[in-house]
Motif scaffolding. Structure first.
Motif, PDB file in Angstrom:
ATOM      1  N   ILE A 234      -5.495   1.388 -21.934  1.00  0.00           N
ATOM      2  CA  ILE A 234      -6.665   0.578 -22.314  1.00  0.00           C
ATOM      3  C   ILE A 234      -7.709   0.569 -21.191  1.00  0.00           C
ATOM      4  CG2 ILE A 234      -6.282  -1.856 -21.639  1.00  0.00           C
ATOM      5  CD1 ILE A 234      -6.467  -2.522 -24.618  1.00  0.00           C
ATOM      6  N   ASN A 235      -7.241   0.690 -19.960  1.00  0.00           N
ATOM      7  CA  ASN A 235      -8.168   0.702 -18.819  1.00  0.00           C
ATOM      8  C   ASN A 235      -8.630   2.120 -18.449  1.00  0.00           C
ATOM      9  OD1 ASN A 235      -8.575  -2.123 -17.634  1.00  0.00           O
ATOM     10  ND2 ASN A 235      -6.363  -2.065 -18.028  1.00  0.00           N
ATOM     11  N   LYS A 236      -8.134   3.106 -19.211  1.00  0.00           N
ATOM     12  CA  LYS A 236      -8.513   4.510 -19.020  1.00  0.00           C
ATOM     13  C   LYS A 236      -8.372   4.955 -17.563  1.00  0.00           C
ATOM     14  CE  LYS A 236     -11.678   4.924 -22.928  1.00  0.00           C
ATOM     15  NZ  LYS A 236     -11.623   3.574 -23.514  1.00  0.00           N
ATOM     16  N   LEU A 237      -7.228   4.619 -16.979  1.00  0.00           N
ATOM     17  CA  LEU A 237      -7.004   4.973 -15.579  1.00  0.00           C
ATOM     18  C   LEU A 237      -6.034   6.152 -15.492  1.00  0.00           C
ATOM     19  CD1 LEU A 237      -6.576   1.355 -14.198  1.00  0.00           C
ATOM     20  CD2 LEU A 237      -8.290   2.984 -13.374  1.00  0.00           C
ATOM     21  N   ASN A 238      -6.429   7.191 -14.756  1.00  0.00           N
ATOM     22  CA  ASN A 238      -5.515   8.321 -14.523  1.00  0.00           C
ATOM     23  C   ASN A 238      -4.663   8.065 -13.290  1.00  0.00           C
ATOM     24  OD1 ASN A 238      -6.746   9.474 -16.662  1.00  0.00           O
ATOM     25  ND2 ASN A 238      -7.905  10.995 -15.476  1.00  0.00           N
ATOM     26  N   ASP A 239      -5.309   7.514 -12.264  1.00  0.00           N
ATOM     27  CA  ASP A 239      -4.614   7.118 -11.039  1.00  0.00           C
ATOM     28  C   ASP A 239      -4.772   5.610 -10.936  1.00  0.00           C
ATOM     29  OD1 ASP A 239      -3.983   9.736  -9.523  1.00  0.00           O
ATOM     30  OD2 ASP A 239      -6.040   9.969 -10.253  1.00  0.00           O
ATOM     31  N   ALA A 240      -3.682   4.927 -10.647  1.00  0.00           N
ATOM     32  CA  ALA A 240      -3.796   3.462 -10.652  1.00  0.00           C
ATOM     33  C   ALA A 240      -2.735   2.800  -9.788  1.00  0.00           C
ATOM     34  CB  ALA A 240      -3.653   2.942 -12.083  1.00  0.00           C
ATOM     35  N   TYR A 241      -3.058   1.584  -9.385  1.00  0.00           N
ATOM     36  CA  TYR A 241      -2.069   0.702  -8.779  1.00  0.00           C
ATOM     37  C   TYR A 241      -1.823  -0.394  -9.811  1.00  0.00           C
ATOM     38  CZ  TYR A 241       0.262  -2.509  -5.656  1.00  0.00           C
ATOM     39  OH  TYR A 241       1.199  -3.343  -5.083  1.00  0.00           O
TER      40      TYR A 241
ATOM     41  N   VAL B  23       8.375 -13.363  -9.954  1.00  0.00           N
ATOM     42  CA  VAL B  23       8.688 -12.076  -9.329  1.00  0.00           C
ATOM     43  C   VAL B  23       7.586 -11.067  -9.640  1.00  0.00           C
ATOM     44  CG1 VAL B  23      11.189 -12.449  -9.321  1.00  0.00           C
ATOM     45  CG2 VAL B  23      10.113 -11.410 -11.328  1.00  0.00           C
ATOM     46  N   PHE B  24       7.535 -10.004  -8.871  1.00  0.00           N
ATOM     47  CA  PHE B  24       6.489  -9.011  -9.137  1.00  0.00           C
ATOM     48  C   PHE B  24       6.906  -7.622  -8.680  1.00  0.00           C
ATOM     49  CE2 PHE B  24       4.333  -7.761  -5.141  1.00  0.00           C
ATOM     50  CZ  PHE B  24       4.929  -8.628  -4.230  1.00  0.00           C
ATOM     51  N   GLU B  25       6.096  -6.655  -9.093  1.00  0.00           N
ATOM     52  CA  GLU B  25       6.255  -5.257  -8.670  1.00  0.00           C
ATOM     53  C   GLU B  25       4.877  -4.649  -8.432  1.00  0.00           C
ATOM     54  OE1 GLU B  25       8.670  -2.959  -7.945  1.00  0.00           O
ATOM     55  OE2 GLU B  25      10.038  -4.654  -7.998  1.00  0.00           O
ATOM     56  N   GLY B  26       4.806  -3.748  -7.479  1.00  0.00           N
ATOM     57  CA  GLY B  26       3.614  -2.924  -7.288  1.00  0.00           C
ATOM     58  C   GLY B  26       4.006  -1.495  -7.628  1.00  0.00           C
ATOM     59  N   ILE B  27       3.320  -0.918  -8.604  1.00  0.00           N
ATOM     60  CA  ILE B  27       3.709   0.399  -9.137  1.00  0.00           C
ATOM     61  C   ILE B  27       2.494   1.321  -9.041  1.00  0.00           C
ATOM     62  CG2 ILE B  27       4.765   1.570 -11.145  1.00  0.00           C
ATOM     63  CD1 ILE B  27       5.512  -1.276 -12.188  1.00  0.00           C
ATOM     64  N   ARG B  28       2.734   2.611  -9.005  1.00  0.00           N
ATOM     65  CA  ARG B  28       1.632   3.548  -8.826  1.00  0.00           C
ATOM     66  C   ARG B  28       1.649   4.616  -9.920  1.00  0.00           C
ATOM     67  NH1 ARG B  28      -0.388   5.167  -3.403  1.00  0.00           N
ATOM     68  NH2 ARG B  28      -2.124   6.506  -3.983  1.00  0.00           N
ATOM     69  N   ALA B  29       0.470   4.962 -10.410  1.00  0.00           N
ATOM     70  CA  ALA B  29       0.370   6.096 -11.339  1.00  0.00           C
ATOM     71  C   ALA B  29      -0.465   7.192 -10.692  1.00  0.00           C
ATOM     72  CB  ALA B  29      -0.279   5.654 -12.642  1.00  0.00           C
ATOM     73  N   TYR B  30       0.020   8.411 -10.810  1.00  0.00           N
ATOM     74  CA  TYR B  30      -0.668   9.584 -10.269  1.00  0.00           C
ATOM     75  C   TYR B  30      -0.990  10.516 -11.421  1.00  0.00           C
ATOM     76  CZ  TYR B  30       1.374   8.312  -5.696  1.00  0.00           C
ATOM     77  OH  TYR B  30       1.747   7.670  -4.543  1.00  0.00           O
ATOM     78  N   ASN B  31      -2.255  10.756 -11.658  1.00  0.00           N
ATOM     79  CA  ASN B  31      -2.678  11.697 -12.681  1.00  0.00           C
ATOM     80  C   ASN B  31      -1.894  11.527 -13.994  1.00  0.00           C
ATOM     81  OD1 ASN B  31      -4.239  13.745 -13.672  1.00  0.00           O
ATOM     82  ND2 ASN B  31      -2.876  15.365 -12.932  1.00  0.00           N
ATOM     83  N   LYS B  32      -1.923  10.313 -14.511  1.00  0.00           N
ATOM     84  CA  LYS B  32      -1.272   9.956 -15.777  1.00  0.00           C
ATOM     85  C   LYS B  32       0.255  10.071 -15.759  1.00  0.00           C
ATOM     86  CE  LYS B  32      -4.966  10.363 -19.041  1.00  0.00           C
ATOM     87  NZ  LYS B  32      -5.244  10.653 -20.419  1.00  0.00           N
ATOM     88  N   LEU B  33       0.834   9.957 -14.574  1.00  0.00           N
ATOM     89  CA  LEU B  33       2.294   9.880 -14.463  1.00  0.00           C
ATOM     90  C   LEU B  33       2.637   8.619 -13.680  1.00  0.00           C
ATOM     91  CD1 LEU B  33       3.384  13.490 -13.336  1.00  0.00           C
ATOM     92  CD2 LEU B  33       3.837  12.425 -15.551  1.00  0.00           C
TER      93      LEU B  33
ATOM     94  N   ASP C 239      -5.358  -1.444 -11.536  1.00  0.00           N
ATOM     95  CA  ASP C 239      -6.599  -1.332 -10.772  1.00  0.00           C
ATOM     96  C   ASP C 239      -6.620   0.020 -10.069  1.00  0.00           C
ATOM     97  OD1 ASP C 239      -9.002  -2.059  -9.650  1.00  0.00           O
ATOM     98  OD2 ASP C 239      -8.218  -3.786  -8.549  1.00  0.00           O
ATOM     99  N   LYS C 240      -7.739   0.285  -9.384  1.00  0.00           N
ATOM    100  CA  LYS C 240      -7.816   1.500  -8.574  1.00  0.00           C
ATOM    101  C   LYS C 240      -6.929   1.305  -7.348  1.00  0.00           C
ATOM    102  CE  LYS C 240     -12.169   3.173 -10.166  1.00  0.00           C
ATOM    103  NZ  LYS C 240     -12.892   1.986 -10.670  1.00  0.00           N
ATOM    104  N   VAL C 241      -6.506   2.406  -6.765  1.00  0.00           N
ATOM    105  CA  VAL C 241      -5.605   2.348  -5.613  1.00  0.00           C
ATOM    106  C   VAL C 241      -6.403   2.092  -4.337  1.00  0.00           C
ATOM    107  CG1 VAL C 241      -3.750   3.569  -4.433  1.00  0.00           C
ATOM    108  CG2 VAL C 241      -4.303   4.144  -6.786  1.00  0.00           C
ATOM    109  N   LYS C 242      -5.887   1.152  -3.525  1.00  0.00           N
ATOM    110  CA  LYS C 242      -6.507   0.928  -2.211  1.00  0.00           C
ATOM    111  C   LYS C 242      -5.498   1.297  -1.140  1.00  0.00           C
ATOM    112  CE  LYS C 242      -9.697  -2.784  -3.234  1.00  0.00           C
ATOM    113  NZ  LYS C 242      -9.012  -3.509  -4.322  1.00  0.00           N
ATOM    114  N   LEU C 243      -5.917   2.180  -0.264  1.00  0.00           N
ATOM    115  CA  LEU C 243      -4.998   2.675   0.758  1.00  0.00           C
ATOM    116  C   LEU C 243      -5.467   2.285   2.145  1.00  0.00           C
ATOM    117  CD1 LEU C 243      -4.635   6.352  -0.462  1.00  0.00           C
ATOM    118  CD2 LEU C 243      -2.899   4.590  -0.591  1.00  0.00           C
ATOM    119  N   TYR C 244      -4.667   2.622   3.133  1.00  0.00           N
ATOM    120  CA  TYR C 244      -5.146   2.519   4.512  1.00  0.00           C
ATOM    121  C   TYR C 244      -6.253   3.560   4.676  1.00  0.00           C
ATOM    122  CZ  TYR C 244      -0.952  -0.152   5.831  1.00  0.00           C
ATOM    123  OH  TYR C 244       0.032  -1.107   5.952  1.00  0.00           O
TER     124      TYR C 244
END
Ligand code: PMP
Length: 289
Positions: free
Chosen positions: A79-86, A30-40, A116-121
């Motif tokens: 650990i990946n120092k990501l503020n915005d992430a997928y 099973v899996f999930e795709g989750i998003r972080a916005y500016n460290k939230l 990872d970084k977010v990829k959008l349309y």
């Protein structure tokens, strides 16, 4: 990039699992795709709950409890120092033999977290709206493989995506076996008719999308009447507005379905309002790290 596998972090090139893992051999996991916005981390609890529900349904025991899993997600982001992430959270059945019997993988479930970084349309599609097309591949029926189980077996959606891409579209509209609108390959579908908001109920083959839930809540707070209601393509063709929702896509306006212009042919007023409100929500609603 550091990838979490079963409690340890590996560089991308060394992040490996067994070729006998049933996640690979059978899409058993099973899996999930989750998003972080500016460290939230947006709606983390909802995603974690859905992951545990999917796992429960396929009798897969996640080797961590919910708090431990949340900690592992946060640790991966830090650990990946990501503020915005997928964030891709994966639990596989683990290593077994070449047979499909999950008992052979007993106790070996693997937890993998990739941030990872977010990829959008492309940006212009958010501005001008996107066109979608109905494909012949129908959404899985509940009795075969319930669309609520967010499993690693995504071939149903991939087959629909292949059809759409082959026809020159980014996303496919999927119907269920009765011909009612279900969802898209990786997004939920909404329409606006007479200033009221509609999305197919789960029993039509729509995943209970986290973004879908957030949009319904935002709409209700804005006093927009909302309905989880069955509809056909005809209702969609004649709707005033249409949009899709998903963790990666957020809210994307749809201006044409199967060549039929929706409303004015431009992103609708209510869609734009919901997009604005949704973005505001992502700025304040989330688990901080
Ligand atoms: N439907 C399908 C089939 C999906 O894969 C997704 C993406 N996970 C969605 C809908 C949208 O769900 P969410 O808003 O939770 O990302």
């Amino acid at each position: 990039m550091k990838i979490y596998i079963n409690g340890k972090f590996y560089d991308k090139d060394n992040a490996k699992i067994s070729v006998f893992d049933h996640g690979l051999l059978y899409g058993d996991g099973v899996f999930e795709g989750i998003r972080a916005y500016n460290k939230l981390v947006f709606k983390l609890d909802e995603h974690i709950s859905r992951l545990y529900e999917s796992a429960h349904s396929i009798m897969l025991k996640i080797p961590l409890n919910k708090d431990q899993l949340v900690k592992a997600v946060i640790q991966t982001l830090k650990i990946n120092k990501l503020n915005d992430a997928y964030i891709r959270l994966i639990v596989t059945r683990g290593e077994g033999d070449l047979g499909l019997d999950p008992r052979k993988c007993f106790g070996k479930a693997s937890v993998i977290i990739i941030a990872d970084k977010v990829k959008l349309y492309p940006e212009n599609l958010y501005k001008n709206g996107m066109e979608i097309i109905t494909v012949s591949t129908t959404r899985n029926s509940h009795s075969a493989l319930n669309p609520q189980i967010k499993s690693l077996n995504y071939l149903n959606n991939i087959l629909a995506k292949i059809e759409a891409v082959h026809l020159g579209y980014e996303e496919a509209l999927m119907l269920n076996d009765s011909g009612y609108v279900a969802e898209c390959t990786g997004d939920n579908v909404f329409m606006i008719s007479e200033n009221e908001l509609y999305t197919p109920p789960e029993c039509m083959g729509a995943l209970r999308g986290v973004t879908r839930g957030a949009v319904l809540k935002v709409a209700r707070a804005a006093k927009i009447p909302t309905h989880e209601h069955v509809f056909t393509r005809h209702e969609l063709y004649t709707a005033e507005e249409c949009f899709l929702t998903g963790t990666a896509a957020e809210i994307i306006p749809i201006v044409k379905v199967d060549g039929r212009v929706i409303g004015s042919g431009k992103p609708g007023k209510m869609t734009l309002e919901l997009m604005k409100k949704f973005h505001e929500l992502t700025k304040k609603d989330g688990v901080k790290y």
